[in-house]
Design a protein around this motif. Structure first.
Motif, PDB file in Angstrom:
ATOM      1  N   CYS A 146      30.722  25.065  21.118  1.00 13.35           N
ATOM      2  CA  CYS A 146      30.393  26.432  22.119  1.00 13.35           C
ATOM      3  C   CYS A 146      28.865  26.400  22.354  1.00 13.35           C
ATOM      4  O   CYS A 146      28.204  25.615  22.185  1.00 13.35           O
ATOM      5  CB  CYS A 146      30.966  27.482  21.469  1.00 13.35           C
ATOM      6  SG  CYS A 146      32.559  27.834  21.214  1.00 13.35           S
ATOM      7  N   SER A 147      28.466  27.164  23.471  1.00 10.45           N
ATOM      8  CA  SER A 147      27.455  27.734  23.756  1.00 10.45           C
ATOM      9  C   SER A 147      26.308  28.148  22.964  1.00 10.45           C
ATOM     10  O   SER A 147      25.288  27.653  23.137  1.00 10.45           O
ATOM     11  CB  SER A 147      27.426  28.480  25.176  1.00 10.45           C
ATOM     12  OG  SER A 147      27.943  29.711  24.751  1.00 10.45           O
ATOM     13  N   GLU A 167      37.958  23.755  26.847  1.00  8.41           N
ATOM     14  CA  GLU A 167      36.926  24.270  26.327  1.00  8.41           C
ATOM     15  C   GLU A 167      36.729  25.639  26.290  1.00  8.41           C
ATOM     16  O   GLU A 167      37.339  26.386  27.199  1.00  8.41           O
ATOM     17  CB  GLU A 167      35.574  23.620  27.003  1.00  8.41           C
ATOM     18  CG  GLU A 167      35.685  21.710  26.765  1.00  8.41           C
ATOM     19  CD  GLU A 167      34.616  21.381  27.526  1.00  8.41           C
ATOM     20  OE1 GLU A 167      33.488  22.025  28.142  1.00  8.41           O
ATOM     21  OE2 GLU A 167      34.137  20.259  27.348  1.00  8.41           O
ATOM     22  N   ASP A 197      33.530  29.034  25.878  1.00  7.31           N
ATOM     23  CA  ASP A 197      32.006  29.203  25.632  1.00  7.31           C
ATOM     24  C   ASP A 197      32.094  30.676  24.978  1.00  7.31           C
ATOM     25  O   ASP A 197      32.924  31.659  25.111  1.00  7.31           O
ATOM     26  CB  ASP A 197      31.359  29.401  26.889  1.00  7.31           C
ATOM     27  CG  ASP A 197      31.179  27.950  27.587  1.00  7.31           C
ATOM     28  OD1 ASP A 197      30.878  27.041  26.886  1.00  7.31           O
ATOM     29  OD2 ASP A 197      30.771  27.773  28.706  1.00  7.31           O
ATOM     30  N   ALA A 257      29.515  34.066  24.990  1.00  7.87           N
ATOM     31  CA  ALA A 257      28.404  34.526  25.735  1.00  7.87           C
ATOM     32  C   ALA A 257      27.949  35.666  24.473  1.00  7.87           C
ATOM     33  O   ALA A 257      28.935  36.546  24.238  1.00  7.87           O
ATOM     34  CB  ALA A 257      28.904  35.308  26.916  1.00  7.87           C
ATOM     35  N   ASP A 259      24.540  18.701  17.589  1.00  9.96           N
ATOM     36  CA  ASP A 259      25.101  19.882  17.541  1.00  9.96           C
ATOM     37  C   ASP A 259      25.458  20.758  16.189  1.00  9.96           C
ATOM     38  O   ASP A 259      26.330  21.813  16.396  1.00  9.96           O
ATOM     39  CB  ASP A 259      26.633  19.584  18.310  1.00  9.96           C
ATOM     40  CG  ASP A 259      26.502  19.395  19.689  1.00  9.96           C
ATOM     41  OD1 ASP A 259      25.801  20.021  20.341  1.00  9.96           O
ATOM     42  OD2 ASP A 259      27.336  18.653  20.208  1.00  9.96           O
ATOM     43  N   ARG A 275      25.933  24.657  15.375  1.00 10.24           N
ATOM     44  CA  ARG A 275      26.850  25.265  16.604  1.00 10.24           C
ATOM     45  C   ARG A 275      27.976  25.894  16.087  1.00 10.24           C
ATOM     46  O   ARG A 275      28.385  25.522  15.100  1.00 10.24           O
ATOM     47  CB  ARG A 275      26.838  24.567  17.770  1.00 10.24           C
ATOM     48  CG  ARG A 275      25.195  24.409  18.296  1.00 10.24           C
ATOM     49  CD  ARG A 275      25.298  23.468  19.595  1.00 10.24           C
ATOM     50  NE  ARG A 275      25.933  24.120  20.599  1.00 10.24           N
ATOM     51  CZ  ARG A 275      26.220  23.734  21.984  1.00 10.24           C
ATOM     52  NH1 ARG A 275      25.880  22.295  22.134  1.00 10.24           N
ATOM     53  NH2 ARG A 275      26.870  24.557  22.848  1.00 10.24           N
TER      54      ARG A 275
END
Length: 307
Positions: A9-10, A56, A58, A60, A285, A288
């Motif tokens: 994820c972001s 996928e 994300d 926020a 990554d 994360r």
């Protein structure tokens, strides 16, 4: 057996991200970064098709609470507040108030042996009690414990624990799954939903590599276990048979939880802690959060009964 792969994820990497928790009321995800003393809250976007055909999501980032001590876990309260296991304390935090105004509900009395300890993983049982474990900073064997916090105060359930970790209950609340990581296995207890008493401890699942960290239980009673040092999440049936293996491109996998409006997205936390420079280059990554949709749904998040 299912073979799955999680995708990142972001959010930016953390040192030791842990304890993902889905807030059904606000439709948001919470998680912690233990040594940084952080509690994060984020919105989970709808899934979309990735370049490899996988779905996928994300995250926020919406808000971050910062504490002056390590934060082992966060839980929701029935009142709408947060319950944070930080340092040796259980803190009730109103999200619209400064962290400095947090109210201490209880504190563990650590032995006076000069060995620093802290809170680690925690979870709320189906009746609204919090179970939380501890460990020594240097991971000394037998230095931790498992506690229960409810309206009657703080009670020690287990002592001589090394790294108290994953906690989860069967859908009917009659079983507690628990990991003391260095044992290399997940144990199961008979659990009394009325009193919170533990009995009849026995091995449930033994790992063939890595050690068990955080865990979650789905609506069918399967137990999903994050494997620190194994780069994966393993799912076991209620009988202890391996059901699924979720590959994670980060070796230090710390915990997992089901999230999203349908609680059908498995969110996985990872860490950079303990990785040398070579491993960090090989795992860009690491630290994360990762997601996959494993064809299972999670149980509703029970809040701590503070009212």
């Amino acid at each position: 057996m299912l073979h799955l792969r999680a995708v990142p994820c972001s959010p930016l990497p953390g040192r030791l991200t842990e304890g993902p928790l889905w807030d059904d009321r606000r439709q948001e995800l919470l998680w912690v970064d233990i040594p940084e003393g952080l509690v994060h809250r984020a919105a989970l976007t709808d899934g979309r098709d990735g370049s490899d055909g996988s779905e996928e999501h994300d995250l926020a980032l919406l808000a971050t609470l910062r504490f002056d001590r390590p934060v082992g876990a966060v839980a929701l309260c029935a009142s709408g507040a947060l319950l944070v296991a930080a340092g040796a304390s259980f803190l009730r935090v109103e999200e619209d108030r400064p962290v400095a105004e947090a109210v201490e509900l209880a504190a563990a009395e650590f032995p006076d042996d000069g060995l620093p300890r802290r809170m680690n993983d925690a979870a709320v049982d189906p009746a609204g009690r919090l179970l939380a474990g501890t460990m020594a900073f240097d991971e000394s064997p037998g230095a931790g414990a498992l506690y229960r916090l409810d309206g009657d105060g703080l009670v020690t359930l287990l002592d001589s624990v090394s790294i108290s970790n994953g906690l989860g209950w069967s859908p009917d609340g009659s079983r507690l799954y628990y990991a003391d990581s260095p044992t290399g296995r997940v144990d199961v207890f008979a659990y009394d939903p009325e009193t919170g008493a533990l009995s009849d401890r026995r091995p449930f699942a033994v790992l063939d590599r890595g050690v068990p960290d955080g865990l979650t239980v789905d609506s069918e009673g399967r137990v999903w276990v994050a494997v620190w040092g194994g780069g994966e999440v393993l799912a076991f049936t209620p009988e202890g048979t391996l059901h699924a293996r979720v590959e994670v491109p980060a070796s230090h996998v710390t915990s997992c939880a089901f999230a999203g409006p349908a609680r059908d997205v498995l969110v996985i936390t990872t860490a950079t802690a303990g990785l040398d420079e070579e491993r960090l280059r090989a795992e860009p990554d690491a630290g994360r959060l990762f997601v996959c949709r494993p064809g299972a749904t999670g149980l509703p998040t029970t809040p701590y009964a503070d009212r």
